[in-house]
Design a protein around this motif. Sequence first.
Motif, PDB file in Angstrom:
ATOM      1  N   LEU A 136     -12.110 -11.967   4.111  1.00  0.00           N
ATOM      2  CA  LEU A 136     -10.954 -11.000   3.321  1.00  0.00           C
ATOM      3  C   LEU A 136     -10.312 -11.209   2.634  1.00  0.00           C
ATOM      4  CD1 LEU A 136     -10.374  -8.151   4.653  1.00  0.00           C
ATOM      5  CD2 LEU A 136      -8.390  -9.083   6.338  1.00  0.00           C
ATOM      6  N   THR A 162     -15.325  -5.008   7.643  1.00  0.00           N
ATOM      7  CA  THR A 162     -15.858  -4.356   8.840  1.00  0.00           C
ATOM      8  C   THR A 162     -17.304  -5.351   9.288  1.00  0.00           C
ATOM      9  OG1 THR A 162     -14.939  -2.137   8.536  1.00  0.00           O
ATOM     10  CG2 THR A 162     -16.675  -2.378  10.530  1.00  0.00           C
ATOM     11  N   VAL A 218     -14.072  -6.017  12.863  1.00  0.00           N
ATOM     12  CA  VAL A 218     -12.876  -5.252  11.875  1.00  0.00           C
ATOM     13  C   VAL A 218     -11.855  -6.348  11.771  1.00  0.00           C
ATOM     14  CG1 VAL A 218     -11.415  -3.600  10.969  1.00  0.00           C
ATOM     15  CG2 VAL A 218     -13.616  -2.894  12.335  1.00  0.00           C
ATOM     16  N   TRP A 260      -2.307  -6.535   5.009  1.00  0.00           N
ATOM     17  CA  TRP A 260      -2.086  -5.463   4.268  1.00  0.00           C
ATOM     18  C   TRP A 260      -0.536  -5.519   4.420  1.00  0.00           C
ATOM     19  CZ3 TRP A 260      -3.156  -4.974   9.685  1.00  0.00           C
ATOM     20  CH2 TRP A 260      -2.154  -4.498  10.815  1.00  0.00           C
ATOM     21  N   LYS A 262      -3.364  -1.902  14.973  1.00  0.00           N
ATOM     22  CA  LYS A 262      -3.918  -1.741  15.863  1.00  0.00           C
ATOM     23  C   LYS A 262      -4.495  -0.591  17.446  1.00  0.00           C
ATOM     24  CE  LYS A 262      -3.425  -6.927  15.762  1.00  0.00           C
ATOM     25  NZ  LYS A 262      -3.166  -7.528  17.337  1.00  0.00           N
ATOM     26  N   THR A 290     -16.688  -3.212   2.700  1.00  0.00           N
ATOM     27  CA  THR A 290     -15.079  -4.446   2.588  1.00  0.00           C
ATOM     28  C   THR A 290     -14.581  -2.836   2.062  1.00  0.00           C
ATOM     29  OG1 THR A 290     -15.909  -4.544   1.169  1.00  0.00           O
ATOM     30  CG2 THR A 290     -15.796  -6.106   1.896  1.00  0.00           C
ATOM     31  N   ASP A 294     -10.802 -16.239   8.582  1.00  0.00           N
ATOM     32  CA  ASP A 294     -10.122 -14.978   8.894  1.00  0.00           C
ATOM     33  C   ASP A 294     -10.618 -14.943  10.865  1.00  0.00           C
ATOM     34  OD1 ASP A 294      -9.370 -14.076   6.258  1.00  0.00           O
ATOM     35  OD2 ASP A 294     -11.742 -12.849   6.244  1.00  0.00           O
ATOM     36  N   ALA A 305      -8.642  -7.111   9.282  1.00  0.00           N
ATOM     37  CA  ALA A 305      -7.765  -6.458   8.379  1.00  0.00           C
ATOM     38  C   ALA A 305      -6.387  -6.732   8.041  1.00  0.00           C
ATOM     39  CB  ALA A 305      -7.358  -4.353   8.993  1.00  0.00           C
ATOM     40  N   THR A 336      -1.587  -8.941   9.819  1.00  0.00           N
ATOM     41  CA  THR A 336      -2.866  -9.278   9.413  1.00  0.00           C
ATOM     42  C   THR A 336      -3.471  -8.235  10.943  1.00  0.00           C
ATOM     43  OG1 THR A 336      -3.399 -10.957  11.094  1.00  0.00           O
ATOM     44  CG2 THR A 336      -4.004 -11.310   8.598  1.00  0.00           C
ATOM     45  N   SER A 353      -6.318  -4.540   2.933  1.00  0.00           N
ATOM     46  CA  SER A 353      -8.017  -4.394   2.631  1.00  0.00           C
ATOM     47  C   SER A 353      -8.547  -4.827   4.381  1.00  0.00           C
ATOM     48  CB  SER A 353      -7.981  -5.479   1.792  1.00  0.00           C
ATOM     49  OG  SER A 353      -9.071  -6.163   1.706  1.00  0.00           O
ATOM     50  N   SER A 354      -9.682  -4.420   4.365  1.00  0.00           N
ATOM     51  CA  SER A 354     -10.449  -4.558   5.536  1.00  0.00           C
ATOM     52  C   SER A 354     -11.591  -4.547   5.089  1.00  0.00           C
ATOM     53  CB  SER A 354     -10.357  -3.093   6.406  1.00  0.00           C
ATOM     54  OG  SER A 354     -11.526  -2.342   6.130  1.00  0.00           O
ATOM     55  N   GLY A 367      -6.233   2.481  15.257  1.00  0.00           N
ATOM     56  CA  GLY A 367      -7.296   1.029  15.305  1.00  0.00           C
ATOM     57  C   GLY A 367      -8.642   0.865  16.160  1.00  0.00           C
TER      58      GLY A 367
END
Length: 365
Positions: free
Chosen positions: A154, A267, A281, A285, A299, A253, A127, A283, A163, A264-265, A302
């Motif tokens: 992830l 951290t 982090v 989706w 972003k 998670t 990731d 992520a 992502t 889904s994340s 976040g």
Amino acid sequence: MPLLTTTEAGVPIQGPSATLIYDDWYPAMRTDGLRKGRLATAMLLGIPLVLGRRSDGRVFAMRDSCPHRGIPLSVGWFDGNRVTCRYHGWEFEPCSGRCELIPSLTSSDHLDATRIYATAFPCEERDGHAWVYVPGPGAGRKGDEAQSRPVPELKKFGPRYRTAFLTADLPCNVDHGIIGLMDPAHGPFVHQAWWWRSRASIREKTKRFEPIPEGFRMSAHAPSGNSAPYKLLGVYGQPVETTIDFALPNRRTEIIRCGDKWFSSLTTVTPVTSSTCRIDVVAAWNVFYHVPLVTPIAKFFGAKFVRQDQETMVQQAEGLKHNPSLMLIDDADKPAKWYFALKQARLDGTAKHPMDGPVELHWRS
Ligand code: FES
Ligand SMILES: [Fe+2]
């Protein structure tokens, strides 16, 4: 991303230190900075690292110290295959750490250079992070135990997704970073915003938790009705389910699923030294996959969210410098208590879990 750094915030890096968990994987740095032929440095659990990418694409992490006289290997050279120390030119294969050449040796020397090793750590790319397995002090050179723990990754639920990645240095030790991460009661105060929630929206919540190996799960539930982004997910007209896991040493998670749409994340709060840490982090989706600008907007929000936590911890660090005694209360701090108990069990080498089974916790947030 214009996030505060500890130095910009003017907070001296000090304060109470935490006991560290060794023999596990930690993210050292982003791998987009690892270009062929270049060396990069990072710090993990107080260990200075030099990282790079071999010409075959594989990433590596070595202790940033030459085993000969201790000069940082990062000030030397890297040709894509070997790291050369700039002091006496010893050459090392960076994935194994094995010394391949000592230029000063003559034909009458009996020293076998290849029996000398620089410290190399197991290092894997996932990731966009270089994950490094950090063995306990005094552990052998081989990372056999590394194989027994999977490299964190992830979760993704399909081939097409977007992502994002966020990071922030925190001027507190890893324990404060982690309990801040799992703390439900700070939300309405630290993260107040019209687009998220207001202080006036506080209400009583009941959450069900269950034990998982070396951690706990906030069982699948419909997310808080008072947070706007979750409301937005409702546009798909299907029930939304969220699962949040915490597992040692430092991973949270969160998975949100709504029909075939998902977010889904992962951290992590990683000890940089025993008294400082960093939150990362990642992520992915597929919700709003086709809507333009969703990635930059996600972003932006976040980053704002992480920055609010970071600013609070910068302020907290001011107070922690004086080593005050602190408290944990039920039920809002119960996850923090579990974390400390799980960590102690890992450090003691017992498999003791603080939870006997599923429990319900109540708090207002
Ligand atoms: S210090 Fe590195 S080769 Fe001598
Ligand atoms: Fe927060």
